[in-house]
Design a protein around this motif. Structure first.
Motif, PDB file in Angstrom:
ATOM      1  N   ARG A  81       0.852  -1.188   0.000  1.00  0.00           N
ATOM      2  CA  ARG A  81       0.000   0.000   0.000  1.00  0.00           C
ATOM      3  C   ARG A  81       0.893   1.245   0.000  1.00  0.00           C
ATOM      4  NH1 ARG A  81      -5.250   0.284   1.288  1.00  0.00           N
ATOM      5  NH2 ARG A  81      -5.163  -1.759   2.309  1.00  0.00           N
ATOM      6  N   VAL A  82       0.697   2.129  -0.975  1.00  0.00           N
ATOM      7  CA  VAL A  82       1.560   3.300  -1.105  1.00  0.00           C
ATOM      8  C   VAL A  82       0.732   4.571  -1.021  1.00  0.00           C
ATOM      9  CG1 VAL A  82       3.318   2.115  -2.461  1.00  0.00           C
ATOM     10  CG2 VAL A  82       1.413   3.229  -3.634  1.00  0.00           C
ATOM     11  N   GLY A  83       1.379   5.637  -0.566  1.00  0.00           N
ATOM     12  CA  GLY A  83       0.728   6.930  -0.442  1.00  0.00           C
ATOM     13  C   GLY A  83       1.699   7.925   0.155  1.00  0.00           C
ATOM     14  N   GLU A  84       1.260   9.166   0.297  1.00  0.00           N
ATOM     15  CA  GLU A  84       2.141  10.199   0.832  1.00  0.00           C
ATOM     16  C   GLU A  84       2.514   9.940   2.281  1.00  0.00           C
ATOM     17  OE1 GLU A  84       0.473  14.015   0.138  1.00  0.00           O
ATOM     18  OE2 GLU A  84       0.572  13.846  -2.057  1.00  0.00           O
ATOM     19  N   GLY A  85       1.740   9.128   2.968  1.00  0.00           N
ATOM     20  CA  GLY A  85       2.025   8.823   4.369  1.00  0.00           C
ATOM     21  C   GLY A  85       3.179   7.858   4.576  1.00  0.00           C
ATOM     22  N   LEU A  86       3.859   7.446   3.500  1.00  0.00           N
ATOM     23  CA  LEU A  86       4.992   6.523   3.632  1.00  0.00           C
ATOM     24  C   LEU A  86       6.153   7.147   4.395  1.00  0.00           C
ATOM     25  CD1 LEU A  86       5.210   4.876   0.075  1.00  0.00           C
ATOM     26  CD2 LEU A  86       4.811   3.664   2.224  1.00  0.00           C
ATOM     27  N   LEU A  87       6.430   8.423   4.135  1.00  0.00           N
ATOM     28  CA  LEU A  87       7.613   9.054   4.717  1.00  0.00           C
ATOM     29  C   LEU A  87       7.500   9.139   6.237  1.00  0.00           C
ATOM     30  CD1 LEU A  87       8.222  11.938   2.156  1.00  0.00           C
ATOM     31  CD2 LEU A  87       9.572   9.862   2.460  1.00  0.00           C
ATOM     32  N   LYS A  96       4.349  -4.216   6.554  1.00  0.00           N
ATOM     33  CA  LYS A  96       3.392  -4.007   7.641  1.00  0.00           C
ATOM     34  C   LYS A  96       4.012  -3.066   8.674  1.00  0.00           C
ATOM     35  CE  LYS A  96       0.631  -6.961   5.723  1.00  0.00           C
ATOM     36  NZ  LYS A  96      -0.555  -6.444   4.968  1.00  0.00           N
ATOM     37  N   PRO A  97       3.260  -2.064   9.153  1.00  0.00           N
ATOM     38  CA  PRO A  97       3.835  -1.094  10.092  1.00  0.00           C
ATOM     39  C   PRO A  97       4.297  -1.767  11.388  1.00  0.00           C
ATOM     40  CG  PRO A  97       1.737  -0.311   9.220  1.00  0.00           C
ATOM     41  CD  PRO A  97       1.862  -1.739   8.795  1.00  0.00           C
ATOM     42  N   ILE A  98       5.472  -1.358  11.880  1.00  0.00           N
ATOM     43  CA  ILE A  98       5.981  -1.867  13.158  1.00  0.00           C
ATOM     44  C   ILE A  98       6.382  -0.713  14.076  1.00  0.00           C
ATOM     45  CG2 ILE A  98       6.782  -4.096  12.268  1.00  0.00           C
ATOM     46  CD1 ILE A  98       9.603  -2.925  12.076  1.00  0.00           C
ATOM     47  N   ASP A  99       5.904   0.502  13.749  1.00  0.00           N
ATOM     48  CA  ASP A  99       6.261   1.675  14.546  1.00  0.00           C
ATOM     49  C   ASP A  99       5.163   2.084  15.518  1.00  0.00           C
ATOM     50  OD1 ASP A  99       4.464   2.523  12.658  1.00  0.00           O
ATOM     51  OD2 ASP A  99       5.779   4.019  11.733  1.00  0.00           O
ATOM     52  N   SER A 107      -5.777   4.031  -0.807  1.00  0.00           N
ATOM     53  CA  SER A 107      -6.444   2.903  -1.465  1.00  0.00           C
ATOM     54  C   SER A 107      -5.570   2.309  -2.558  1.00  0.00           C
ATOM     55  CB  SER A 107      -7.772   3.361  -2.078  1.00  0.00           C
ATOM     56  OG  SER A 107      -7.541   4.393  -3.033  1.00  0.00           O
ATOM     57  N   LYS A 108      -4.366   2.871  -2.754  1.00  0.00           N
ATOM     58  CA  LYS A 108      -3.510   2.444  -3.857  1.00  0.00           C
ATOM     59  C   LYS A 108      -2.582   1.328  -3.396  1.00  0.00           C
ATOM     60  CE  LYS A 108      -0.307   4.278  -7.359  1.00  0.00           C
ATOM     61  NZ  LYS A 108      -1.133   3.885  -8.502  1.00  0.00           N
ATOM     62  N   LYS A 109      -2.641   0.197  -4.087  1.00  0.00           N
ATOM     63  CA  LYS A 109      -1.730  -0.918  -3.842  1.00  0.00           C
ATOM     64  C   LYS A 109      -0.956  -1.212  -5.115  1.00  0.00           C
ATOM     65  CE  LYS A 109      -4.029  -3.454  -0.110  1.00  0.00           C
ATOM     66  NZ  LYS A 109      -4.558  -4.798   0.285  1.00  0.00           N
ATOM     67  N   VAL A 110       0.343  -1.554  -4.954  1.00  0.00           N
ATOM     68  CA  VAL A 110       1.210  -1.765  -6.114  1.00  0.00           C
ATOM     69  C   VAL A 110       1.917  -3.110  -5.975  1.00  0.00           C
ATOM     70  CG1 VAL A 110       3.119  -0.829  -7.476  1.00  0.00           C
ATOM     71  CG2 VAL A 110       1.590   0.733  -6.261  1.00  0.00           C
ATOM     72  N   THR A 231       9.586  -0.668  -4.434  1.00  0.00           N
ATOM     73  CA  THR A 231       8.237  -0.275  -4.847  1.00  0.00           C
ATOM     74  C   THR A 231       7.870   1.070  -4.244  1.00  0.00           C
ATOM     75  OG1 THR A 231       7.562  -2.597  -5.044  1.00  0.00           O
ATOM     76  CG2 THR A 231       5.804  -0.961  -4.832  1.00  0.00           C
ATOM     77  N   ALA A 232       8.202   1.255  -2.948  1.00  0.00           N
ATOM     78  CA  ALA A 232       7.966   2.549  -2.301  1.00  0.00           C
ATOM     79  C   ALA A 232       8.794   3.636  -2.972  1.00  0.00           C
ATOM     80  CB  ALA A 232       8.311   2.456  -0.811  1.00  0.00           C
ATOM     81  N   ALA A 233      10.041   3.309  -3.316  1.00  0.00           N
ATOM     82  CA  ALA A 233      10.923   4.284  -3.971  1.00  0.00           C
ATOM     83  C   ALA A 233      10.379   4.683  -5.339  1.00  0.00           C
ATOM     84  CB  ALA A 233      12.331   3.704  -4.102  1.00  0.00           C
ATOM     85  N   GLU A 234       9.880   3.716  -6.098  1.00  0.00           N
ATOM     86  CA  GLU A 234       9.332   4.012  -7.429  1.00  0.00           C
ATOM     87  C   GLU A 234       8.097   4.906  -7.330  1.00  0.00           C
ATOM     88  OE1 GLU A 234      10.819  -0.090  -9.665  1.00  0.00           O
ATOM     89  OE2 GLU A 234       8.836   0.024  -8.766  1.00  0.00           O
TER      90      GLU A 234
END
Length: 463
Positions: A81-87, A96-99, A107-110, A231-234
């Protein structure tokens, strides 16, 4: 068929589960396996035959029995799942988040396996990246869009070097900032904490996306981790038009996991037991770096690998060197002299350096200084070998000058602080100061105009 669960599995062998295949299964498809208590384990298909599908489970297979377990084919590859909230977020190797925070809102999955970049769509990399590290900026320049691995060994400070590059990397003469994607594969807990604390203390964590697959995670997770990171980098580079620096450590752990899975599948081994497709598998990852015409963004890769027994001819560094555009080699002998970073400049190489330095990019004398320092330090190595045989006192005066140059080169040029950020001008000025220790007639790789323009000016200042 999605939503349909098939009862029973054929066999369970470690993390490998063999199941009856349905009609439309495909390689890389995600599968959900539930044990008799309803606990769900996620895996992916790593092989398909006429009647069966082989599933590698992300985790333990304890509790999966042959009769009462069920299998659901999810009809999709592994996705992120990608979005602006990745950073600013920290994920495990599967994305999967571990923080302690929930999934990002998007809603975007790649597909994490990515897609090959059309060579015609690539732009040739030319933009100089200033890392603030003289041994890299001065002699093995990093270019935006390049893939430049670090060849290291156990116990050498490659993690400190990677963290320093992440903190200091910037494009010269530009206000464009980097965002970072960090992928840790099979790393120890203390290494993971080192990177987190370093990024927090330096204030760059908000610009970093971290994927961590710790040493106790399943082998298959290490295979997915760099794919999730890339994938996140792309997404950040080609959709959000950011400049992304990707650091992947340790590629040796990735390759060991690949070998383990290959052995479990009963494949015919290649060199040192690694699968025959090791080259193409690594190329799938490394070739996801670059710049493309349709986006202003870019992906620059710094894979880190620890060479077993410091052997640069080992299959992992050997194949990596064929795919990437050079390498930064860390030297154990320099490290034992307390040289940081212990970059061995002679075997190191940046194949794109020639196109990213010079007037308008770094400085007009950059190429000449780099070439002359390389030639002089190469001669120092030969003289040191001679001195070990006949004794230093038997050397000529010129040879003794070179020995003094070599010691000063390692002390003043190669050695710098972990938080010392040198500009390219400082690096080149230090180079001129060192070259002034040599006979002028030996500076045959330097344009005579540069000698009068820079050497005299540098000697008059306290560099």
């Amino acid at each position: 068929m999605k939503g349909v669960e098939y009862k029973g599995v054929q066999s369970v062998d470690g993390p490998i589960v063999i199941v009856n295949r349905s009609e439309d299964v495909f390689f890389g498809e995600t599968v959900a396996v539930r044990d008799r208590f309803g606990q769900k384990r996620i895996g992916r298909i790593i092989d398909v035959s006429l009647d069966y599908a082989i599933v590698q489970i992300f985790g333990s297979t304890t509790g999966i029995d042959l009769k009462d377990s069920t299998v659901e084919f999810l009809e999709s590859p592994m996705e992120l799942r990608v979005g602006e909230g990745l950073l600013g977020r920290i994920f495990n190797g599967l994305g999967k988040p571990i923080d302690g925070y929930p999934d990002i809102i998007s809603s975007k999955k790649v597909n994490v396996n990515g897609y090959p970049i059309n060579p015609y769509a690539r732009i040739y990399p030319k933009d100089f990246i200033q890392t603030g590290i003289s041994s890299i900026d001065g002699m093995n320049t990093l270019i935006r869009g390049q893939k430049l691995p670090i060849f290291s060994g156990n116990g050498l400070p490659h993690n400190k070097l990677a963290a320093q590059i992440i903190r200091q990397a910037r494009i010269l003469n530009s206000d464009e900032d980097f965002v970072m994607v960090f992928a840790g594969m099979g790393i120890k807990y203390d290494v993971a904490q080192f990177f987190i604390h370093t990024f927090e203390e330096s204030g760059v964590l908000s610009k970093v996306v971290m994927f961590q697959s710790l040493a106790d995670a399943p082998s298959i997770e290490r295979i997915i981790t760099p794919r999730c990171a890339l994938t996140a980098a792309e997404y950040l580079a080609y959709e959000k038009e950011m400049h992304v620096l990707v650091v992947m450590t340790d590629m040796t752990n990735y390759c060991e996991a690949l070998r383990e899975i290959s052995t479990t599948r009963g494949e015919v081994p290649g060199r040192k037991g690694y699968p025959g497709y090791l080259y193409s598998d690594l190329a799938e990852l490394y070739e996801r770096a670059g710049k493309i015409k349709s986006s202003k963004g870019s992906i620059t890769q710094i894979p880190i690998l620890t060479m077993p027994n410091d052997d640069v001819s080992h299959p992992i560094p050997d194949l990596t060197g064929y795919i990437t555009e050079g390498q930064i080699v860390l030297d154990r002998e320099l490290a034992q002299k307390d040289t940081y970073p212990p970059v061995a400049v002679l075997p190191s190489l940046s194949r794109l350096m020639k196109d990213g330095i010079g007037p308008g990019m770094t400085r007009e004398d950059h190429k000449d200084i780099s070439s002359q320092l390389f030639a002089a330090y190469s001669k120092v190595k030969s003289i040191r070998n001679l001195a070990a045989i006949i004794g230093e006192e038997e050397l000529s005066d010129t040879d003794k000058q070179y020995l003094h140059f070599g010691n000063s080169f390692e002390k003043d040029f190669l050695t710098q602080g972990e938080f010392e950020d040198r500009s390219i001008q400082q690096t080149l000025d230090i180079g001129w100061k060192l070259l002034s220790l040599l006979p002028k007639e030996d500076l045959y790789r330097i344009n005579p105009e540069f000698i009068s323009k820079y050497m005299e000016a540098t000697s008059s200042r306290n560099i």
